[in-house]
Design a protein around this motif. Sequence first.
Motif, short mmCIF file in Angstrom:
data_model
loop_
_atom_site.label_atom_id
_atom_site.label_comp_id
_atom_site.label_asym_id
_atom_site.label_seq_id
_atom_site.Cartn_x
_atom_site.Cartn_y
_atom_site.Cartn_z
N ALA A 47 0.83 -1.21 0.00
CA ALA A 47 0.00 0.00 0.00
C ALA A 47 0.86 1.26 0.00
CB ALA A 47 -0.92 0.00 1.21
N THR B 4 -9.04 10.19 -7.50
CA THR B 4 -9.50 8.88 -7.01
C THR B 4 -8.32 8.00 -6.62
OG1 THR B 4 -11.39 9.06 -8.49
CG2 THR B 4 -10.95 6.90 -7.59
N PHE C 112 -6.84 9.31 -3.36
CA PHE C 112 -7.71 9.01 -2.22
C PHE C 112 -7.62 7.52 -1.87
CE2 PHE C 112 -12.14 8.30 -0.54
CZ PHE C 112 -11.92 8.96 0.65
N ALA C 113 -7.61 6.66 -2.89
CA ALA C 113 -7.52 5.22 -2.64
C ALA C 113 -6.21 4.88 -1.93
CB ALA C 113 -7.62 4.46 -3.96
N CYS D 76 -6.33 6.11 1.68
CA CYS D 76 -7.17 5.26 2.53
C CYS D 76 -6.48 3.94 2.85
CB CYS D 76 -8.50 4.98 1.84
SG CYS D 76 -9.54 6.41 1.73
N ALA D 77 -5.84 3.34 1.85
CA ALA D 77 -5.15 2.07 2.09
C ALA D 77 -4.01 2.27 3.09
CB ALA D 77 -4.61 1.52 0.77
N TRP E 56 -5.72 15.27 -1.65
CA TRP E 56 -7.04 14.90 -2.19
C TRP E 56 -8.09 15.95 -1.86
CZ3 TRP E 56 -11.50 13.41 0.71
CH2 TRP E 56 -12.58 13.03 -0.09
N PHE F 226 -11.90 18.98 -9.30
CA PHE F 226 -12.68 18.02 -10.09
C PHE F 226 -14.14 18.44 -10.17
CE2 PHE F 226 -15.52 14.27 -9.66
CZ PHE F 226 -15.49 13.89 -10.99
N LEU F 227 -14.73 18.78 -9.01
CA LEU F 227 -16.16 19.11 -9.00
C LEU F 227 -16.44 20.36 -9.82
CD1 LEU F 227 -17.15 18.35 -5.29
CD2 LEU F 227 -17.55 16.96 -7.31
N PHE G 37 -16.14 19.52 -13.51
CA PHE G 37 -17.30 18.71 -13.91
C PHE G 37 -18.53 19.59 -14.03
CE2 PHE G 37 -20.52 15.37 -13.28
CZ PHE G 37 -20.06 14.45 -14.20
#
Lengths: 176, 176
Positions: free
Chosen positions: A67, A117, A120-121, A124-125, A159, A166-167, A170
Amino acid sequence: MSGPAVHPVQVEAPPMTEAPPPRVRMKDIQGMAGTTGGLFLRLCQFVFAAVSLCVMASTFDFPVFTAFCYLVAAVGLQSLWSLSLAILDAYAILVRRNFRNHAVVRLFAVGDGITSTLTFAAACASAGITVLMGNDFENCDINNCKRFMSATAMAFLSWFAATPSFLLNFWSLASQ
Amino acid sequence: MSGPAVHPVQVEAPPMTEAPPPRVRMKDIQGMAGTTGGLFLRLCQFVFAAVSLCVMASTFDFPVFTAFCYLVAAVGLQSLWSLSLAILDAYAILVRRNFRNHAVVRLFAVGDGITSTLTFAAACASAGITVLMGNDFENCDINNCKRFMSATAMAFLSWFAATPSFLLNFWSLASQ
């Protein structure tokens, strides 16, 4: 002799003035690409991701944990992406243009979605493993727990700065 | 006697017919709230989250790991949220209405954003720990590795189904 309406090709373009174009940009929210808010967000993303990368790389035993290797890769990608877009934003502010091109905004939105993403992944890991080491097994003494935690926290901060980008991209894509 | 323009309150409403309203919904993309695609996505989210919850809760040693407790909480919340919205979607399809209300779509977008982020975070943290147990320390024999991995995979699938719902609701909010 008729009026100028029958000679539309002879209508002259308005004379170029030396005054810069007005800086008011319609529909531009601070934080979108090409604004000073957007540049600030990009710089935050880059700084936090770069600090996370350096702190994690400074521990000697991070390659033991899959990780943490993934975190290094993800924040590396995030820092490269954010630095590239910070340079683009700075250029756009300097030449007083903004990104109204649909394809460019779509590219930014997709890239932001993927990199944020992944970051963030990875965060979190890494957080799962640092919590496992710290709280569940309490073997923080033999590991570089503080550095792992700092690197994870910096990845989360990166993040947090990437999500508004990003938002907003989008949103800008959807409202065009 | 003047025309009907001076008596606007006497203009009658069009007579109610017994035929159902037309099923064509403008600007509705399959997957948005109130469509059959949306109902399908909600059911997928609910089923995957519920399976993840059951598989994780069936292991006796999940409370040892903080990340697995968090996974149970996150997929529990996700399954409740998705079930509620699946019921709303089914009702909307039955009565042939759709959700054009700005406040409702905003509520859906915010709720989807929060639950899908929590589910993704929990899935990533659990994945970090299962990879740590499986690849890095190779002590899968003494742990319920297969069940942990199945629960994590189901949480990821639930997130995969939740992301389109969030993006479509957000898109619908931005383009209104």
